[in-house]
Motif scaffolding. Structure first.
Motif, PDB file in Angstrom:
ATOM      1  N   ILE A 121     -44.244 -34.095 -11.075  1.00  0.00           N
ATOM      2  CA  ILE A 121     -45.675 -33.806 -10.940  1.00  0.00           C
ATOM      3  C   ILE A 121     -46.158 -32.919 -12.085  1.00  0.00           C
ATOM      4  O   ILE A 121     -47.221 -33.161 -12.667  1.00  0.00           O
ATOM      5  CB  ILE A 121     -45.951 -33.155  -9.571  1.00  0.00           C
ATOM      6  N   GLN A 122     -45.380 -31.898 -12.418  1.00  0.00           N
ATOM      7  CA  GLN A 122     -45.787 -31.008 -13.505  1.00  0.00           C
ATOM      8  C   GLN A 122     -45.916 -31.771 -14.814  1.00  0.00           C
ATOM      9  O   GLN A 122     -46.848 -31.542 -15.597  1.00  0.00           O
ATOM     10  CB  GLN A 122     -44.779 -29.864 -13.637  1.00  0.00           C
ATOM     11  N   LEU A 125     -45.401 -25.649  -6.296  1.00  0.00           N
ATOM     12  CA  LEU A 125     -46.468 -25.909  -7.254  1.00  0.00           C
ATOM     13  C   LEU A 125     -47.593 -24.875  -7.168  1.00  0.00           C
ATOM     14  O   LEU A 125     -48.409 -24.758  -8.079  1.00  0.00           O
ATOM     15  CB  LEU A 125     -47.055 -27.309  -7.021  1.00  0.00           C
ATOM     16  N   VAL A 167     -41.283 -31.875  -8.000  1.00  0.00           N
ATOM     17  CA  VAL A 167     -42.047 -30.821  -8.681  1.00  0.00           C
ATOM     18  C   VAL A 167     -42.041 -31.059 -10.184  1.00  0.00           C
ATOM     19  O   VAL A 167     -43.083 -30.987 -10.858  1.00  0.00           O
ATOM     20  CB  VAL A 167     -41.475 -29.437  -8.346  1.00  0.00           C
ATOM     21  N   ASN A 168     -40.860 -31.358 -10.715  1.00  0.00           N
ATOM     22  CA  ASN A 168     -40.728 -31.604 -12.144  1.00  0.00           C
ATOM     23  C   ASN A 168     -41.565 -32.799 -12.587  1.00  0.00           C
ATOM     24  O   ASN A 168     -42.255 -32.754 -13.615  1.00  0.00           O
ATOM     25  CB  ASN A 168     -39.248 -31.830 -12.469  1.00  0.00           C
ATOM     26  N   TYR A 172     -37.208 -30.545  -5.942  1.00  0.00           N
ATOM     27  CA  TYR A 172     -37.418 -30.033  -7.291  1.00  0.00           C
ATOM     28  C   TYR A 172     -37.605 -31.160  -8.309  1.00  0.00           C
ATOM     29  O   TYR A 172     -38.280 -30.975  -9.325  1.00  0.00           O
ATOM     30  CB  TYR A 172     -36.277 -29.094  -7.675  1.00  0.00           C
ATOM     31  N   ILE A 206     -42.654 -28.685  -1.747  1.00  0.00           N
ATOM     32  CA  ILE A 206     -43.142 -29.115  -3.063  1.00  0.00           C
ATOM     33  C   ILE A 206     -44.476 -28.457  -3.380  1.00  0.00           C
ATOM     34  O   ILE A 206     -44.679 -27.898  -4.471  1.00  0.00           O
ATOM     35  CB  ILE A 206     -43.270 -30.650  -3.102  1.00  0.00           C
ATOM     36  N   LEU A 207     -45.389 -28.503  -2.433  1.00  0.00           N
ATOM     37  CA  LEU A 207     -46.718 -27.933  -2.678  1.00  0.00           C
ATOM     38  C   LEU A 207     -46.663 -26.420  -2.813  1.00  0.00           C
ATOM     39  O   LEU A 207     -47.425 -25.825  -3.583  1.00  0.00           O
ATOM     40  CB  LEU A 207     -47.664 -28.344  -1.550  1.00  0.00           C
ATOM     41  N   PRO A 240     -56.272 -29.617  -8.516  1.00  0.00           N
ATOM     42  CA  PRO A 240     -55.312 -30.584  -7.976  1.00  0.00           C
ATOM     43  C   PRO A 240     -55.652 -30.991  -6.549  1.00  0.00           C
ATOM     44  O   PRO A 240     -56.231 -30.218  -5.787  1.00  0.00           O
ATOM     45  CB  PRO A 240     -53.978 -29.823  -8.025  1.00  0.00           C
ATOM     46  N   TYR A 300     -54.109 -33.868  -3.177  1.00  0.00           N
ATOM     47  CA  TYR A 300     -52.990 -34.675  -2.721  1.00  0.00           C
ATOM     48  C   TYR A 300     -53.365 -35.363  -1.421  1.00  0.00           C
ATOM     49  O   TYR A 300     -54.222 -34.898  -0.656  1.00  0.00           O
ATOM     50  CB  TYR A 300     -51.720 -33.826  -2.527  1.00  0.00           C
ATOM     51  N   TRP A 349     -49.971 -24.959  -4.822  1.00  0.00           N
ATOM     52  CA  TRP A 349     -51.199 -25.675  -4.498  1.00  0.00           C
ATOM     53  C   TRP A 349     -51.651 -25.474  -3.062  1.00  0.00           C
ATOM     54  O   TRP A 349     -52.678 -26.012  -2.658  1.00  0.00           O
ATOM     55  CB  TRP A 349     -51.003 -27.180  -4.727  1.00  0.00           C
TER      56      TRP A 349
END
Length: 609
Positions: free
Chosen positions: A262-263, A292, A259-260, A256, A288-289, A13, A15, A294
């Motif tokens: 992106i997943q 995840l 996050v949802n 969140y 967020i990261l 991943p 960003y 990341w």
């Protein structure tokens, strides 16, 4: 390195972060500190936006130079091409090349105002495709840059094209030399996946980097999604409805939600890279990261320190079982009236190290703290028209008055000085606002006096539950020079009770507020926290907004033919009226401001026109 080459070499991943150049020197300096912290998250690249018509050219180039050279972060410089003075595109490309920038996001920029009368300032450029084609055909620039372009999964708000036609335009940009795509923000993941599959089926194979914008406040969410024409799924609206008055819960929900999204885009769309529209903020992106998984170990430690400062988590709030939301107890705000009430990111007196853990991260409105990196407009690539369609042809001042009254009464939901409807808070002072408008002193910003209302009040509340909020009353309106002179005379005799700021399109300023004075007009008292000052009126923030307001008059006038009656009326109004802000310091008397304006200043007096 060119971004397209870097994408080919990147495993796993990635960003990118987007920033805009702040309007003030202190905001610019503080943004550099913020970028240095976010650089620890190892973004693949940083994007720096370009103001409409090159309005931020110098700051964009300076910021891009610092991120590219000083921080060693691959930088993508945005570049708009319409409404640019002839030759300025060449100057910008040459300057970018000289400072080592190898990546350009090529954009159209400000759309034409009144298209039938619009003449390109530089006739080579009317669309982003023209910029792409020009760079790729130029011996000087053809091999110097990796070129990205924008795409709009929900459709372009300024376009009358069908989705199929827009995809053909996107394909033309790719065929003419664009290397990658960055999308406009979106929240409808289902529609994005459908759109992605559709453009792939049309033969568009270059990397697509989805634009992710974490929610910050409910009001800013509504404003930006409306301006961008973003579709909001019913499930998100349902999730936000019970928490919309608690901005910290909205902010945490936004984390969140991102996050949802992106997943799902990773799992179902096969995407591995994302573009974060930060609005010059940092905490949401960090969280967020981290969720995840990341970030690097160093970044996780740093984020943990920030997260700990936010306080204990509350119970999940969502109607979506797939989305877990754990709001934290921290400062927040709400947008009420015709202005934004948003906590500042001011000096806590504890040193820069403490800023990362203690600065509030809600986006500042036009009366936020000018020291904040987030102070200033966020025009999102200059890709939408600030002037909303009104169907009105103002041939006289009375026509402008009628338009103002229609907006205040709710007959229309937007007009040039407000892209969103009048707020519920303004209903508390609506008779006074209507009285101003009827006299031809059109109001564009206001708030009522509030003395200790609960922070969860649906109309004026902001921040976490259990607190109390306060407001000094103020109003902002367009006035004649005679009114400005009368204000200057009367307020000079009652210094300390009322203050005013007045500016015109010629750059004149008259005020009772000293340059160093900071007038907190909205503040809140919350359990276990210091007093939060969320709205601050001072010279610098007023002057910044004043310049924007008069540019709106110019944009509005340009929708009409040269030498037309409509254009003459609007341009004459721009050049003769003053933008005036009057604040009364008695927040306990709801009528104090209005008695002062109508009884002592005499705004009903026809001799003041």
């Amino acid at each position: 390195m060119k971004l397209v080459e870097k994408l080919e070499q990147t495993q796993g991943p990635f960003y990118t972060f987007e920033f805009f150049p702040p309007r003030t020197d202190q905001g610019f300096s503080n943004l550099l500190l913020r970028i240095s912290r976010l650089a620890d998250l190892n973004p693949l690249a940083i994007n720096i936006t370009w103001g409409a018509g090159g309005s931020t050219k110098d700051r964009t180039l300076e910021l891009a130079s610092l991120t590219q050279r000083d921080y060693g972060i691959e930088t993508v410089m945005h570049l708009t091409c319409t409404n640019m003075v002839q030759g300025s595109v060449d100057d910008a490309l040459r300057a970018a090349k000289e400072i080592g920038i190898q990546n350009i996001l090529a954009l159209r920029g400000d759309p034409p105002r009144g298209e039938e009368y619009w003449i390109p300032t530089d006739p080579r450029f009317t669309h982003a495709l023209d910029l792409i084609s020009y760079i790729r055909s130029s011996p000087e620039f053809s091999d110097a840059f990796s070129l990205g372009v924008a795409a709009y999964p929900d459709g372009h708000t300024d376009s009358s094209y069908t989705e199929d036609e827009e995809i053909e335009h996107l394909k033309a940009k790719i065929n003419n030399g664009a290397d990658f795509i960055v999308t406009q923000l979106f929240y409808d993941t289902e529609n994005f996946l459908r759109w992605l599959q559709k453009i792939r089926s049309r033969g568009i194979t270059v990397p697509v980097i989805p634009g992710i914008m974490p929610l910050q406040t409910y009001a800013s969410f509504l404003r930006l999604t409306k301006l961008c024409g973003t579709h909001i799924p019913d499930s998100i609206r349902a999730d936000l409805e019970p928490i919309k008055h608690d901005d910290q819960k909205v902010k945490d929900y936004g984390i969140y939600l991102a996050v949802n999204m992106i997943q799902r885009l990773v799992d179902e769309g096969g995407l591995r890279g994302f573009h974060f529209c930060t609005l010059n903020l940092e905490k949401s992106v960090q969280r967020i990261l981290e969720i995840l998984g990341w970030t690097s170990r160093h970044a996780k430690i740093q984020n943990k320190l920030i997260a700990e400062s936010l306080g204990p988590a509350e119970q999940p709030v969502t109607t979506n079982p797939d989305l877990i939301v754990t709001p934290a107890s921290a400062t927040s705000s709400a947008t009420n009236g015709l202005v934004s009430h948003i906590p500042n990111e001011g000096d806590t007196g504890k040193g820069e190290v403490n800023y990362a853990a203690t600065w509030d991260e809600f986006p500042n409105g036009r009366f936020g703290d000018v020291n904040s990196p987030a102070f200033g407009s966020q025009d999102l690539w200059g890709g939408f028209n600030r002037i909303t369609p009104t169907g009105s042809h103002p041939n006289t001042l009375e026509d402008i008055t009628t338009l103002s009254l229609r907006f205040l009464s709710g007959e229309i939901t937007s007009y040039p000085f407000s892209p969103i409807p009048l707020s519920n808070e303004s209903q508390l002072i609506l008779p006074h606002l209507l009285r101003l408008a009827r006299q031809g002193w059109w109001p564009v910003g206001s708030q009522p006096a509030i003395d200790g209302w609960r922070s969860d009040n649906d109309t004026v509340g902001w921040g976490p539950a259990g607190g109390y909020v306060y407001q000094k009353p103020f109003v902002e309106f367009f006035a004649s020079k005679k009114i400005v002179e009368k204000l200057e005379e009367v307020i000079g005799k009652v210094k300390g009770i009322v203050d005013f700021l007045a500016g015109n399109n010629a750059g004149e300023l008259r005020t009772s507020v000293q340059e160093s004075e900071r007038n907190a007009v909205t503040w809140g008292v919350f359990p276990g926290q210091e007093i939060i000052q969320s709205t601050i009126i001072e010279q610098e923030s007023f002057l910044t907004w004043k310049d924007e307001v008069f540019s709106i008059w110019t944009d509005w006038a340009s929708q009409f033919a040269p030498n037309s009656q409509e254009r003459r009326v609007l341009e004459d109004t721009r050049d003769t009226r003053w933008l005036v802000n009057v604040t009364h310091h008695d927040f306990r008397d709801p009528d104090a401001l209005w008695r002062f304006l109508f009884d002592e200043i005499g705004l009903d007096d026809p001799n003041l026109t």
